[in-house]
Design an enzyme around this catalytic site. Structure first.
Site, mmCIF file in Angstrom:
data_model
loop_
_atom_site.group_PDB
_atom_site.id
_atom_site.type_symbol
_atom_site.label_atom_id
_atom_site.label_comp_id
_atom_site.label_asym_id
_atom_site.label_seq_id
_atom_site.Cartn_x
_atom_site.Cartn_y
_atom_site.Cartn_z
ATOM 1 N N TRP A 10 3.193 65.454 56.202
ATOM 2 C CA TRP A 10 4.253 64.467 56.493
ATOM 3 C C TRP A 10 5.327 64.464 55.410
ATOM 4 O O TRP A 10 6.347 63.807 55.546
ATOM 5 C CB TRP A 10 3.655 63.058 56.599
ATOM 6 C CG TRP A 10 2.717 62.853 57.752
ATOM 7 C CD1 TRP A 10 2.323 63.784 58.683
ATOM 8 C CD2 TRP A 10 2.054 61.627 58.108
ATOM 9 N NE1 TRP A 10 1.467 63.209 59.588
ATOM 10 C CE2 TRP A 10 1.276 61.886 59.256
ATOM 11 C CE3 TRP A 10 2.042 60.344 57.565
ATOM 12 C CZ2 TRP A 10 0.495 60.896 59.873
ATOM 13 C CZ3 TRP A 10 1.261 59.363 58.170
ATOM 14 C CH2 TRP A 10 0.506 59.641 59.317
ATOM 15 N N GLU A 170 3.653 80.280 53.781
ATOM 16 C CA GLU A 170 4.859 79.584 54.207
ATOM 17 C C GLU A 170 6.087 80.253 53.592
ATOM 18 O O GLU A 170 6.442 79.954 52.440
ATOM 19 C CB GLU A 170 4.805 78.127 53.751
ATOM 20 C CG GLU A 170 3.628 77.350 54.293
ATOM 21 C CD GLU A 170 3.917 75.863 54.356
ATOM 22 O OE1 GLU A 170 3.789 75.301 55.436
ATOM 23 O OE2 GLU A 170 4.305 75.293 53.333
ATOM 24 N N SER A 216 8.660 75.895 60.227
ATOM 25 C CA SER A 216 9.266 75.583 61.529
ATOM 26 C C SER A 216 8.346 75.910 62.705
ATOM 27 O O SER A 216 8.816 76.303 63.776
ATOM 28 C CB SER A 216 10.622 76.290 61.665
ATOM 29 O OG SER A 216 11.495 75.868 60.639
ATOM 30 N N GLY A 237 5.211 70.838 59.209
ATOM 31 C CA GLY A 237 5.975 69.765 58.582
ATOM 32 C C GLY A 237 6.609 68.881 59.648
ATOM 33 O O GLY A 237 5.985 67.982 60.199
ATOM 34 N N GLY A 238 7.857 69.183 59.996
ATOM 35 C CA GLY A 238 8.648 68.338 60.902
ATOM 36 C C GLY A 238 7.916 67.945 62.186
ATOM 37 O O GLY A 238 7.935 66.772 62.584
#
Ligand code: PEP
Length: 254
Positions: A10, A170, A216, A237-238
């Site tokens: 997060w 990543e 992503s 993530g997002g």
């Protein structure tokens, strides 16, 4: 046999109360279970207790992870969190070496190696991140760069149970940018990571360590990464900030 893993980072998003709502939403989305997929949620430190309570009260099928920890046991380290504090609150995973911590906070491979050792001594599974910048990729040096990170980050680690150490590849140029690596790009580096882990720990251990892709990743593209031999899941993530999109990624991995 490696269970797939979908882990949500997060980052510095969601206040305590927002984090509780997101965790409750995720518990509802995943109430049918996650099959063989291990799901981990990594909220900000101040949200950990709230998310731990949701997991306990709702018997939610996901584990709690922190985003960072320090390698000392206790003492005068203002602002830091010790591994024993994470264990006490119910966290069983911890992200280390994220590129944002390396880039903004100056974390080195030596720090990351010490953190892995300290966490493992407390029974917390590190999710150890690595990955190259755009400059390194454009110079064609990405594989050797990441292999070097893996060697430094794992130096002197003892891994008896390979399910207790996780690597996340990543590429920095793909994090939060909307630019994803292709599934073949991910396989090239994740395969090189596994080969390096085999050189360090032996083939049997390397075959049991989960290597995740992050950058992503979203519901629409995660299946393509998971088809690859050496990609065992995703660090997200997002797309982990909404219960439905994160749950969709878990379901794509089942
Ligand atoms: C991350 O920061 O770990 C990450 C993968 O972010 P995003 O999915 O937003 O690119």
């Amino acid at each position: 046999m490696r269970n797939r893993m979908i882990a949500g980072n997060w980052k510095m998003n969601k206040s305590y109360s927002e984090g509780v709502v997101l965790a409750q939403g995720l518990a509802r989305e995943l109430e049918g279970g996650t099959g063989d997929v291990d799901v981990v949620v990594c909220p900000p430190t101040v949200d950990l207790k709230g998310v731990a309570t949701v997991i306990e009260q709702e018997s939610a099928p996901f584990s709690l992870g922190a985003q960072n920890a320090y390698f000392e046991e206790s003492g005068a380290y203002t602002g830091e969190t010790a591994p024993s504090m994470l264990t006490d609150i119910g966290a069983t995973y911890c992200i280390i070496g994220h590129s944002e911590r390396r880039g903004y906070f100056g974390e080195t491979d030596e720090d990351i190696n010490k953190k892995a050792k300290a966490l493992m001594a407390h029974g917390i599974v590190p999710i150890s991140c690595c990955g190259e910048s755009l400059e390194v990729r454009e110079a064609g040096k990405h594989v050797e760069f990441v292999v070097d990170q893996i060697r430094k980050d794992t130096e002197g680690l003892v891994i008896d149970d390979p399910s207790k150490y996780v690597v996340a590849y990543e590429p920095i140029w793909a994090i939060g940018t909307g630019k994803t690596a292709t599934a073949d790009d991910a396989q090239e580096v994740c395969g090189a990571i596994r080969k390096t882990l085999a050189e360090v720990f032996g083939q049997e251990v390397a075959d049991g360590i989960r290597v995740l892709y992050g950058g992503s990743a979203k519901p629409e593209n995660v299946a393509g990464f998971l088809e690859k031999e050496d990609v065992d899941g995703a660090l997200v993530g997002g797309a982990s900030l909404k219960a439905d999109s994160f749950a969709a990624m878990v379901k794509a991995a089942m």
